[in-house]
Scaffold this active site. Structure first.
Site, PDB file in Angstrom:
ATOM      1  N   GLY A 136      36.277  41.878  51.292  1.00 32.90           N
ATOM      2  CA  GLY A 136      34.857  41.389  51.037  1.00 32.90           C
ATOM      3  C   GLY A 136      35.095  42.632  52.386  1.00 32.90           C
ATOM      4  O   GLY A 136      35.943  43.370  53.223  1.00 32.90           O
ATOM      5  N   CYS A 159      43.128  39.053  53.056  1.00 35.29           N
ATOM      6  CA  CYS A 159      41.952  39.890  54.046  1.00 35.29           C
ATOM      7  C   CYS A 159      41.170  39.585  54.378  1.00 35.29           C
ATOM      8  O   CYS A 159      40.893  38.565  55.020  1.00 35.29           O
ATOM      9  CB  CYS A 159      41.686  41.154  52.968  1.00 35.29           C
ATOM     10  N   TYR A 160      39.231  39.804  53.638  1.00 34.35           N
ATOM     11  CA  TYR A 160      38.323  38.770  54.390  1.00 34.35           C
ATOM     12  C   TYR A 160      38.792  37.658  54.238  1.00 34.35           C
ATOM     13  O   TYR A 160      38.578  36.661  54.906  1.00 34.35           O
ATOM     14  CB  TYR A 160      37.327  38.930  53.807  1.00 34.35           C
ATOM     15  N   HIS A 197      47.083  43.623  50.491  1.00 34.52           N
ATOM     16  CA  HIS A 197      46.072  43.339  49.340  1.00 34.52           C
ATOM     17  C   HIS A 197      47.364  43.808  48.308  1.00 34.52           C
ATOM     18  O   HIS A 197      48.101  44.358  48.001  1.00 34.52           O
ATOM     19  CB  HIS A 197      45.137  44.739  48.628  1.00 34.52           C
ATOM     20  N   GLU A 241      47.320  42.756  45.104  1.00 35.20           N
ATOM     21  CA  GLU A 241      46.790  43.299  44.016  1.00 35.20           C
ATOM     22  C   GLU A 241      46.171  44.664  43.934  1.00 35.20           C
ATOM     23  O   GLU A 241      46.856  44.880  42.793  1.00 35.20           O
ATOM     24  CB  GLU A 241      44.860  42.498  43.610  1.00 35.20           C
ATOM     25  N   VAL A 284      34.294  49.907  22.084  1.00 37.11           N
ATOM     26  CA  VAL A 284      34.824  49.148  21.712  1.00 37.11           C
ATOM     27  C   VAL A 284      34.765  47.838  22.012  1.00 37.11           C
ATOM     28  O   VAL A 284      34.857  46.907  21.015  1.00 37.11           O
ATOM     29  CB  VAL A 284      36.075  49.780  23.018  1.00 37.11           C
ATOM     30  N   ASP A 285      33.428  47.439  23.004  1.00 35.47           N
ATOM     31  CA  ASP A 285      33.040  46.909  22.526  1.00 35.47           C
ATOM     32  C   ASP A 285      32.938  45.724  22.004  1.00 35.47           C
ATOM     33  O   ASP A 285      32.235  44.397  21.419  1.00 35.47           O
ATOM     34  CB  ASP A 285      32.502  45.747  24.179  1.00 35.47           C
ATOM     35  N   LYS A 318      38.681  43.928  29.716  1.00 34.42           N
ATOM     36  CA  LYS A 318      38.788  45.730  29.052  1.00 34.42           C
ATOM     37  C   LYS A 318      39.849  45.406  27.919  1.00 34.42           C
ATOM     38  O   LYS A 318      39.985  45.591  26.592  1.00 34.42           O
ATOM     39  CB  LYS A 318      38.324  46.615  29.073  1.00 34.42           C
TER      40      LYS A 318
END
Ligand code: XMP
Length: 509
Positions: free
Chosen positions: A53, A80-81, A166, A168, A223-224, A365
């Site tokens: 964050g 991290c945070y 991180h 990710e 797409v959605d 997505k």
């Protein structure tokens, strides 16, 4: 179903964490940092990840959590945070700093642990932090360092892990392994998140919810909304009516493509509203980007409401809301400001008298795309670059006219055609042409010309929040520009936009 919860402290990366977990086949959800503890106690919650964050734990309005979370007996990974708040609450020391460490660093593992299974002793990790942990709480053991920071630690008796970097982010070489090790070997979460089951369950759910009632859906061709329409259509067939508004601001021959794909091919009931005139009238004389966005958004809602009133039996309004939209509306407010009012055409007001049907609410997505392909939507309609709600209205700088739309559609179509022909379409994240409100002098044959300038824009990005311009080959650019100038009357000069985001945005307005 087993799940991993990600507590949202405002990091721009937390969707990446959730996606990494889902890619492994484990269901994950992002929840606000201050979610009720009871929600975390659920037996299906197999682990909790505290995200990064933008705050310092010392900020007066910093997001703090109830210390009780550490006594729930659930595995916790603080990133991290998430690491700093854990150390701050459990007796470590966190030092504020005015300088952010941002970029790659080298991680050295100091102590073997299951978290580092299949991770090299030394590897590259991605850092993005201001504060750092100076000394760990006595209850924690150091697991890894970088040259400038305590990079990883583990609680001595509980399954609580901390990472300063991180995992990710793809720049962290073994980040995926680290997240997988946490989910598999620490949380022991069962991998039963799969999209085929999701499709079946959702279809059954829609049938049960809708019963004999009718549903309307605003189909944009994006797409959605298309995938939402297909799912609902599978469930209730002709009880679904789609409303497709031709704003006149769509891509080249898009209206035809949408009707061919969904009405002719899939037999959906679609009401196509030709509202071109209305939109052009509303846009007459307006040059300001925000006013254009508002005019387009408001007119869309009006057209939609008029059509929907004609369908008296419809009790449900279906929308292609996807998981990132849901998270963004509940996420804590970071310091980021609204740069543009992202008015989604299709984003309708809340006060319509309908029950909402949002079959994609839980999906990212890339998952929506997979569902679309599984339902048989042609790949070229699914693997498409995003297209903004206000359409070409914000790609014609200055006043929008029908003539300019025609010029832009043709030029844009050539750019996309050339990208496809040269196998570059899937190499870039979003490409389009912008028509500038400037005319320049040129020469064609022996004649002087005085026509519009167009800009090619092509960006590469993973999250659309930061982007770089696509390094398209000169020869490709050369051919594309020649085609545009030769084939599109009204453009006699083309430039290529090489601005990154930030400082530029991807769209020009
Ligand atoms: P920017 O221009 O802000 O765009 O860098 C980031 C991404 O968002 C898309 N975009 C929009 N999408 N309604 C949308 O549905 C909008 O008003 C809108 N404005 C920008 C843009 O095309 C890019 O993919």
């Amino acid at each position: 179903m087993d799940k991993i919860l990600i507590l949202d402290f405002g990091s721009q990366y937390n969707q990446l964490i959730a996606r990494r977990v889902r890619e492994m086949g484990v269901y994950s959800e992002i929840v606000p940092f201050n979610v009720d503890l009871d929600y975390l106690k659920d037996e299906f919650v197999k682990g909790i990840i505290l995200s990064g964050g933008p705050n310092s734990v010392y900020d007066t309005d910093a997001p703090h959590i109830d210390k009780e979370i550490y006594n729930l007996g659930k595995p916790i990974l603080g990133i991290c945070y998430g690491m700093q708040i854990t150390q701050y609450l459990m007796g470590g020391t966190v030092s504020p700093s005015d300088k952010r460490e941002y970029g790659k660093s080298t991680l050295t593992i100091a102590k073997d642990d299951v978290l580092f299974k299949n991770v090299n002793k030394e590897s590259i990790v991605w850092m993005s932090h201001g504060d750092h942990v100076d000394s760990l709480s006595n209850d924690f053991t150091l697991l890894a360092t970088t040259p400038s920071a305590i990079a990883a630690a583990k609680h001595n008796t509980l399954d609580i892990y901390n990472l300063q970097f991180h995992p990710e982010v793809t720049h962290s070489e073994f980040g995926k392994n680290i997240i997988e090790n946490f989910v598999d070997d620490v949380c022991h979460a069962t991998k039963n998140w799969n999209l085929d089951d999701y499709i079946e369950k959702t279809i059954a759910n829609i049938k049960e919810t809708v019963q004999d009632d009718e549903v309307i859906l605003g189909l944009s061709g994006g797409v959605d909304s298309s995938v939402a329409a297909m799912l609902i259509h599978r469930a209730i067939k002709d009880q679904l009516t789609c409303i497709f508004v031709d704003t006149g601001l769509l891509r080249y021959k898009e209206d035809q493509k949408v009707m061919d794909t969904y009405q002719k091919h899939f037999n959906m009931k679609i009401i196509k509203v030709d509202a071109k005139e209305r939109f052009f009238n509303k846009l007459r004389g307006i040059s300001d980007p925000e006013l254009k966005r508002k005019a387009i958004g408001n007119e869309f809602v009006k057209v939609f409401e008029e059509e929907q009133k004609k369908l008296k039996n419809a009790k449900f309004l279906a929308q292609g809301t996807i998981y990132p939209d849901v998270i963004e509306s509940v996420s804590i407010k970071g310091p980021s400001e609204t740069i543009k009012s992202h008015h989604n055409v299709g984003g309708l007001p809340d006060d319509l008298d309908f029950k909402l049907l949002e079959p994609l609410r839980e999906l990212f997505k890339d998952e929506v795309r997979k569902v679309g392909l599984a339902l048989g939507i042609p790949e070229n309609m699914i693997i498409r670059h995003p297209f903004p709600g206000p359409g070409l209205g914000i790609r014609i700088l200055g006043e929008v006219t029908e003539e300019k739309v025609d010029i832009l559609q043709r030029a844009d179509n050539i750019f996309i055609e050339e990208l496809e022909k040269n196998n570059l379409y899937n190499e870039v994240s979003q490409a389009f042409v912008v028509l500038l409100p400037v005319k320049t002098v040129g020469v064609m044959g022996d004649k002087r010309t005085y026509e519009f300038v167009a800009a090619l824009r092509s960006a590469n990005t993973t999250d659309f929040m930061t982007a770089t311009f696509s390094r398209l080959p000169y020869e490709f650019l050369d051919n594309t520009v020649s085609r545009i100038i030769n084939e599109v009357r009204g453009i006699n000069r083309v430039v290529y936009d090489i601005t990154s985001k930030p400082p530029g945005t991807i769209e020009w307005e």
